[in-house]
Motif scaffolding. Structure first.
Motif, PDB file in Angstrom:
ATOM      1  N   ALA A 252      32.328  45.407  32.975  1.00 26.86           N
ATOM      2  CA  ALA A 252      31.244  46.324  32.604  1.00 26.86           C
ATOM      3  C   ALA A 252      31.556  47.765  32.985  1.00 26.86           C
ATOM      4  O   ALA A 252      31.017  48.704  32.393  1.00 26.86           O
ATOM      5  CB  ALA A 252      29.940  45.883  33.277  1.00 26.86           C
ATOM      6  N   LYS A 253      32.434  47.943  33.960  1.00 30.17           N
ATOM      7  CA  LYS A 253      32.828  49.285  34.399  1.00 30.17           C
ATOM      8  C   LYS A 253      34.124  49.741  33.734  1.00 30.17           C
ATOM      9  O   LYS A 253      34.687  50.780  34.096  1.00 30.17           O
ATOM     10  CB  LYS A 253      32.993  49.310  35.917  1.00 30.17           C
ATOM     11  N   GLY A 254      34.617  48.960  32.797  1.00 28.90           N
ATOM     12  CA  GLY A 254      35.842  49.321  32.103  1.00 28.90           C
ATOM     13  C   GLY A 254      37.094  49.020  32.891  1.00 28.90           C
ATOM     14  O   GLY A 254      38.158  49.574  32.604  1.00 28.90           O
ATOM     15  N   LEU A 255      36.995  48.150  33.898  1.00 27.55           N
ATOM     16  CA  LEU A 255      38.158  47.808  34.716  1.00 27.55           C
ATOM     17  C   LEU A 255      38.895  46.617  34.128  1.00 27.55           C
ATOM     18  O   LEU A 255      38.275  45.652  33.668  1.00 27.55           O
ATOM     19  CB  LEU A 255      37.726  47.492  36.151  1.00 27.55           C
ATOM     20  N   GLY A 256      40.203  46.674  34.160  1.00 31.53           N
ATOM     21  CA  GLY A 256      41.015  45.605  33.617  1.00 31.53           C
ATOM     22  C   GLY A 256      41.036  44.387  34.521  1.00 31.53           C
ATOM     23  O   GLY A 256      40.594  44.423  35.665  1.00 31.53           O
ATOM     24  N   PRO A 257      41.575  43.258  34.027  1.00 34.08           N
ATOM     25  CA  PRO A 257      41.540  41.994  34.757  1.00 34.08           C
ATOM     26  C   PRO A 257      42.634  41.811  35.799  1.00 34.08           C
ATOM     27  O   PRO A 257      42.659  40.789  36.492  1.00 34.08           O
ATOM     28  CB  PRO A 257      41.698  40.959  33.643  1.00 34.08           C
ATOM     29  N   VAL A 258      43.541  42.765  35.919  1.00 35.82           N
ATOM     30  CA  VAL A 258      44.664  42.620  36.850  1.00 35.82           C
ATOM     31  C   VAL A 258      44.277  43.129  38.232  1.00 35.82           C
ATOM     32  O   VAL A 258      43.699  44.207  38.373  1.00 35.82           O
ATOM     33  CB  VAL A 258      45.905  43.382  36.335  1.00 35.82           C
ATOM     34  N   ILE A 259      44.588  42.330  39.267  1.00 37.53           N
ATOM     35  CA  ILE A 259      44.356  42.751  40.647  1.00 37.53           C
ATOM     36  C   ILE A 259      45.461  43.734  41.037  1.00 37.53           C
ATOM     37  O   ILE A 259      46.625  43.362  41.164  1.00 37.53           O
ATOM     38  CB  ILE A 259      44.350  41.548  41.601  1.00 37.53           C
ATOM     39  N   LEU A 260      45.090  44.984  41.204  1.00 38.61           N
ATOM     40  CA  LEU A 260      46.072  46.032  41.451  1.00 38.61           C
ATOM     41  C   LEU A 260      46.128  46.490  42.908  1.00 38.61           C
ATOM     42  O   LEU A 260      46.955  47.328  43.253  1.00 38.61           O
ATOM     43  CB  LEU A 260      45.776  47.244  40.554  1.00 38.61           C
ATOM     44  N   SER A 261      45.277  45.966  43.746  1.00 44.09           N
ATOM     45  CA  SER A 261      45.265  46.397  45.141  1.00 44.09           C
ATOM     46  C   SER A 261      46.569  46.049  45.837  1.00 44.09           C
ATOM     47  O   SER A 261      47.106  44.944  45.686  1.00 44.09           O
ATOM     48  CB  SER A 261      44.104  45.759  45.895  1.00 44.09           C
ATOM     49  N   GLU A 262      47.059  46.966  46.648  1.00 42.49           N
ATOM     50  CA  GLU A 262      48.264  46.735  47.433  1.00 42.49           C
ATOM     51  C   GLU A 262      48.046  45.704  48.530  1.00 42.49           C
ATOM     52  O   GLU A 262      49.009  45.202  49.136  1.00 42.49           O
ATOM     53  CB  GLU A 262      48.768  48.048  48.053  1.00 42.49           C
ATOM     54  N   GLN A 263      46.781  45.352  48.798  1.00 49.00           N
ATOM     55  CA  GLN A 263      46.495  44.374  49.842  1.00 49.00           C
ATOM     56  C   GLN A 263      46.594  42.928  49.344  1.00 49.00           C
ATOM     57  O   GLN A 263      46.599  41.998  50.154  1.00 49.00           O
ATOM     58  CB  GLN A 263      45.102  44.622  50.432  1.00 49.00           C
ATOM     59  N   CYS A 264      46.657  42.719  48.054  1.00 44.82           N
ATOM     60  CA  CYS A 264      46.820  41.364  47.525  1.00 44.82           C
ATOM     61  C   CYS A 264      48.160  40.795  47.982  1.00 44.82           C
ATOM     62  O   CYS A 264      49.197  41.446  47.866  1.00 44.82           O
ATOM     63  CB  CYS A 264      46.753  41.375  45.998  1.00 44.82           C
ATOM     64  N   THR A 265      48.141  39.563  48.492  1.00 49.40           N
ATOM     65  CA  THR A 265      49.364  38.938  49.005  1.00 49.40           C
ATOM     66  C   THR A 265      50.066  38.067  47.969  1.00 49.40           C
ATOM     67  O   THR A 265      51.087  37.449  48.277  1.00 49.40           O
ATOM     68  CB  THR A 265      49.049  38.073  50.237  1.00 49.40           C
TER      69      THR A 265
END
Length: 299
Positions: A252-265
């Motif tokens: 709804a905010k126009g964000l894509g489905p990919v987890i882009l955070s550098e904290q993702c392991t």
């Protein structure tokens, strides 16, 4: 204060719908990788079969491939000393690899402390332990800076004397001794004090590797997020649950489905426990090109 609660088992629906293996595949592969790496290091001193020489700080595989730990390389540079040729090559190989697969992939797939903290989290969940203690996740970056400053002041890799990762690895080869106390302290801290406290809030090694995660290619993606039934299992098992929401609920905010955070392991547990197969491994390029990376990442 400990407040016992009853928490449903995450992944039970996934086991029922797609079978035990599919609901645990990435967890099993991670454990095989972690213990396999340890076995390669141990088989030399214990059995005289030297496939890999060295340790997690610096290793030399089959006399061909040098690998230098990123955090150790940073500390070495902070002392004012330039690593030897093989050390620099090993550092370059590690940088290239984790820039591709994600810096904190090291935390989930290589680090020998990860099974310890995962065990603490599993037991904490089974016992329903809840505590009010809180430590900012940014603390690990302060500890990273302090460790580098300590190296600069002392001219040595001072942090490695108390680094739980290094102590556990040395202890398995030469005998644990005081290393047991350090590892046990990490376990008890995660069990009774702060949920996922060491890896998620304090570990400077993880902080160092996260610096490589901002632009890494391999990513977890909520490619089928429209199928999400809000069971919350992914949040329950994720070591960094705050990274999930922008990808899973950000349409709804126009964000894509990919987890882009550098904290993702890139641990893959969200993929395992999702009965609807919402998550999968992909690349950062699977986000719509019109969406800037900056607004889709979370720290």
């Amino acid at each position: 204060m400990v407040k016992p609660t009853t928490v449903p088992d995450a992944g039970s629906d996934a086991i029922a719908s797609k079978g035990w293996w599919s609901a645990h595949k990435w967890l099993v592969l991670r454990r095989l990788t972690q213990f396999g790496i340890l076995a390669l290091f141990l088989v030399g001193p214990l059995a005289g079969i030297w496939i890999v020489k060295g340790n997690l700080n610096f290793s030399y595989t089959l006399g061909v491939l040098p690998l230098t730990d990123l955090f150790v390389g940073m500390q070495t540079l902070a002392t004012g000393h330039l690593p030897e040729k093989l050390g620099l090559i090993g550092l370059g190989v590690v940088l290239a690899f984790y820039l591709l697969v994600g810096g904190r992939t090291y935390c989930a797939w290589v680090c020998p402390i990860n099974p310890v903290t995962d065990a603490a989290h599993w037991l904490r969940t089974r016992l329903g332990i809840q505590t009010s203690a809180h430590v900012s996740s940014k603390t690990r970056y302060w500890l990273l800076g302090m460790a580098l400053l300590l190296s600069a002041v002392t001219g040595s890799l001072a942090w490695e004397l108390i680094n739980p990762i290094s102590m556990l690895h040395r202890g398995l080869i030469f005998g644990m001794g005081a290393a047991w106390m350090i590892v046990l302290s990490v376990f008890l801290f995660d069990l009774f004090v702060v949920k996922r406290g060491w890896c998620g809030h304090l570990c400077p090694t993880g902080a160092a590797y996260s610096l490589l995660g901002r632009t890494s290619v391999v990513r977890v993606t909520a490619a089928k997020r429209e199928a999400c039934n809000d069971c919350m299992d992914c949040y329950q098992v994720c070591p960094e649950p705050k990274v999930i929401r922008p990808a899973l609920k950000g349409a709804a905010k126009g964000l894509g489905p990919v987890i882009l955070s550098e904290q993702c392991t890139n641990c893959g547990r969200c993929i395992d426990v999702c009965a609807k197969d919402v998550f999968s491994f992909g690349t950062r390029f699977q986000n719509p090109a019109s969406l800037p990376t900056a607004i889709q990442s979370t720290s």
